[in-house]
Write a protein that holds these residues in place. Structure first.
Motif, PDB file in Angstrom:
ATOM      1  N   LEU B 103      37.939  26.969  36.901  1.00 46.02           N
ATOM      2  CA  LEU B 103      38.460  27.811  35.820  1.00 46.02           C
ATOM      3  C   LEU B 103      38.277  29.285  36.139  1.00 46.02           C
ATOM      4  CD1 LEU B 103      39.697  27.601  33.031  1.00 46.02           C
ATOM      5  CD2 LEU B 103      37.440  27.703  32.071  1.00 46.02           C
ATOM      6  N   ILE B 105      38.053  30.716  39.138  1.00 43.86           N
ATOM      7  CA  ILE B 105      38.967  31.116  40.210  1.00 43.86           C
ATOM      8  C   ILE B 105      40.392  31.254  39.675  1.00 43.86           C
ATOM      9  CG2 ILE B 105      39.961  30.398  42.401  1.00 43.86           C
ATOM     10  CD1 ILE B 105      37.352  29.018  43.004  1.00 43.86           C
ATOM     11  N   LEU B 106      40.809  30.262  38.890  1.00 44.06           N
ATOM     12  CA  LEU B 106      42.179  30.295  38.372  1.00 44.06           C
ATOM     13  C   LEU B 106      42.401  31.491  37.458  1.00 44.06           C
ATOM     14  CD1 LEU B 106      43.352  26.714  37.484  1.00 44.06           C
ATOM     15  CD2 LEU B 106      43.447  27.933  39.594  1.00 44.06           C
ATOM     16  N   VAL B 107      41.430  31.750  36.576  1.00 46.85           N
ATOM     17  CA  VAL B 107      41.632  32.840  35.622  1.00 46.85           C
ATOM     18  C   VAL B 107      41.639  34.181  36.339  1.00 46.85           C
ATOM     19  CG1 VAL B 107      40.559  34.024  33.692  1.00 46.85           C
ATOM     20  CG2 VAL B 107      40.877  31.613  33.598  1.00 46.85           C
ATOM     21  N   THR B 109      42.654  34.773  39.481  1.00 46.51           N
ATOM     22  CA  THR B 109      43.946  34.904  40.147  1.00 46.51           C
ATOM     23  C   THR B 109      45.059  35.182  39.150  1.00 46.51           C
ATOM     24  OG1 THR B 109      43.097  33.175  41.550  1.00 46.51           O
ATOM     25  CG2 THR B 109      45.319  33.858  41.927  1.00 46.51           C
ATOM     26  N   MET B 110      44.985  34.465  38.037  1.00 46.85           N
ATOM     27  CA  MET B 110      46.032  34.605  37.028  1.00 46.85           C
ATOM     28  C   MET B 110      46.018  36.005  36.421  1.00 46.85           C
ATOM     29  SD  MET B 110      48.062  32.233  36.235  1.00 46.85           S
ATOM     30  CE  MET B 110      49.515  33.212  36.103  1.00 46.85           C
ATOM     31  N   LEU B 111      44.828  36.547  36.184  1.00 44.56           N
ATOM     32  CA  LEU B 111      44.763  37.875  35.577  1.00 44.56           C
ATOM     33  C   LEU B 111      45.300  38.931  36.521  1.00 44.56           C
ATOM     34  CD1 LEU B 111      41.437  37.914  33.594  1.00 44.56           C
ATOM     35  CD2 LEU B 111      43.748  37.772  32.757  1.00 44.56           C
ATOM     36  N   ILE B 113      47.588  38.468  38.816  1.00 39.80           N
ATOM     37  CA  ILE B 113      49.045  38.321  38.850  1.00 39.80           C
ATOM     38  C   ILE B 113      49.663  38.893  37.582  1.00 39.80           C
ATOM     39  CG2 ILE B 113      50.857  36.574  38.688  1.00 39.80           C
ATOM     40  CD1 ILE B 113      49.394  35.022  40.753  1.00 39.80           C
ATOM     41  N   CYS B 114      48.987  38.658  36.449  1.00 38.48           N
ATOM     42  CA  CYS B 114      49.537  39.184  35.196  1.00 38.48           C
ATOM     43  C   CYS B 114      49.463  40.701  35.147  1.00 38.48           C
ATOM     44  CB  CYS B 114      48.802  38.579  34.010  1.00 38.48           C
ATOM     45  SG  CYS B 114      49.102  36.846  33.818  1.00 38.48           S
ATOM     46  N   ALA B 117      52.351  41.794  36.895  1.00 36.00           N
ATOM     47  CA  ALA B 117      53.577  41.565  36.139  1.00 36.00           C
ATOM     48  C   ALA B 117      53.739  42.552  35.001  1.00 36.00           C
ATOM     49  CB  ALA B 117      53.587  40.139  35.583  1.00 36.00           C
ATOM     50  N   THR B 118      52.600  42.992  34.422  1.00 36.06           N
ATOM     51  CA  THR B 118      52.737  43.899  33.287  1.00 36.06           C
ATOM     52  C   THR B 118      52.925  45.341  33.713  1.00 36.06           C
ATOM     53  OG1 THR B 118      50.349  43.841  33.208  1.00 36.06           O
ATOM     54  CG2 THR B 118      51.514  42.579  31.558  1.00 36.06           C
TER      55      THR B 118
END
Lengths: 221, 175
Positions: B103, B105-107, B109-111, B113-114, B117-118
């Motif tokens: 969780l 690691i995923l969060v 990476t996701m943050l 990327i976001c 994106a923002t």
């Protein structure tokens, strides 16, 4: 094997789980037939991709509904299933080689206890041993590798970024909420399995969920 | 002539949360545009109302478009087969620790990327597009080639797995 197995099943129907593998001979098992099936599936997905990319989220949504129904069925079957013995399939050569069986034709059994505290206590601590499909000794890193490789699909949302109007808002909200929901489902599934299934079954039968549900079908017949 | 000026100097209305700098720029642009012509201010207000009325409709659909592939990719075969395997070897406590590591690691990476994106407008192309526009064409090309091979090999593995399951379930017996 099948005749003897059926006789055992008739004699003691509450004890043995029926294995209905091999009832339907639709697909051939040889190598080139598998190659043909793979090629056909690849061609189907190619046609789907060529049709239109905006179809993909719609299809994914419907598949997600199907997966949610399957998850609900699994949770319900954990709740209504009585305790039973699960037969370990003969493909697990390791367990049959090490188990102390008087006859070579006998079957090994594992216990599916329904919700019980002793089963949960037995599943609480780590016990790294040999994986029966490969014969290697597992440790923390290998188990983590298998777990982590099964959750790395989260970039699928970012690749859809051309499809929606406000990527800046919906991208992070959708991805984070999907990750949170998926982890809640993982953890609930983890506790359900840990409190109901004996550890020997977990060690020696990877697809015990299917066996459990097959038993219900055959006990109603 | 007037429409081109509007396109040039209109504030960047794609962001929903307006920071102070953007608000400042917007007000300064409004005064600037109103100094040119009064009708330009009117058009800006109209465009703002247009995006606000579109928000709630497109937001749910966009969130669903993101939600379903991500949830589907994470709820694949692992939930049905590999949780029991990890539980058998690692136990409840260590499996929870491993899930927590996943969780984290995923969060992370996701943050990141976001945040990519923002902070910029992204069109189609996904992660490759973001990386190649933010880090330059060298990194973007390398990452694009990696993504290409990862997608191709992942597709091959998925096809092999689905053939395996079809043959095991509906084929001749395993013994």
């Amino acid at each position: 094997m099948n005749i003897e197995f059926e006789r055992k099943t008739r004699k003691n129907p509450n004890l043995v789980v029926c294995l209905f593998i091999g009832e339907m001979n639709i697909f051939e098992a040889s190598h080139w037939w598998r190659f043909l099936y793979g090629t056909v599936i690849n061609l189907l997905s190619l046609i789907l991709c060529l049709l239109s990319a905006p179809l993909y989220p719609t299809i994914a949504f419907f598949i997600l509904i199907i997966v949610g129904c399957v998850y609900i069925v699994i949770v319900l079957s954990f709740c209504i299933q009585n305790p039973l013995s699960i037969v370990i399939s003969k493909t697990n050569v390791y367990a049959y080689h090490n188990g102390d069986l008087p006859n070579r034709t006998d079957f090994l059994y594992g216990q599916y206890t329904s919700f019980s505290l002793s089963t949960f206590k037995g599943n609480l601590y780590s016990n790294y041993s040999i994986d029966y499909t490969t014969g290697d000794v597992m440790n923390f890193e290998t188990v983590f590798g298998i777990l982590f490789s099964s959750v790395t699909g989260f970039l699928a949302g970012a690749t859809m970024s051309g499809q929606f109007q406000q990527p800046s808002r919906s991208l992070y909200r959708g991805s984070i909420s999907a990750i949170v929901v998926a982890f809640l489902i993982y953890i609930s599934e983890l506790f359900l399995i840990a409190s109901t299934t004996d550890r020997f079954v977990l060690f020696s039968q990877l697809n015990f969920n299917r066996l459990r549900n097959d038993f219900q079908l055959c006990s109603y017949e | 002539m007037q429409t081109t000026i509007d396109c040039q100097f209109a504030p960047y209305t794609r962001f929903d949360v307006q920071t102070d700098d953007q608000h400042e720029i917007e007000t300064s642009l409004q005064t600037f545009n109103s100094s040119i012509n009064l009708s330009s201010e009117h058009s800006i207000i109209e465009s703002n109302i247009h995006t606000v009325s579109n928000n709630s409709k497109t937001f749910l659909r966009g969130m669903l478009v993101v939600f379903s592939p991500v949830a589907l990719a994470m709820l694949a075969i692992s939930i049905f087969m590999r949780i029991g395997f990890a539980l058998a070897h690692a136990g409840v406590i260590q499996t929870l620790i491993q899930l927590g590591l996943c969780l984290i690691i995923l969060v992370c990476t996701m943050l990141s990327i976001c945040s990519l994106a923002t902070n910029g407008k992204i069109d189609g192309g996904g992660v490759y597009h973001m990386i190649s526009r933010s880090l330059g064409p060298e990194f973007g090309g390398g990452v694009g080639v990696l993504f290409y091979f990862a997608t191709v090999i992942g597709n091959g593995q998925s096809v092999a797995a689905i053939v395996e399951i079809l043959v095991e379930l509906f084929g001749p017996g395993s013994e």
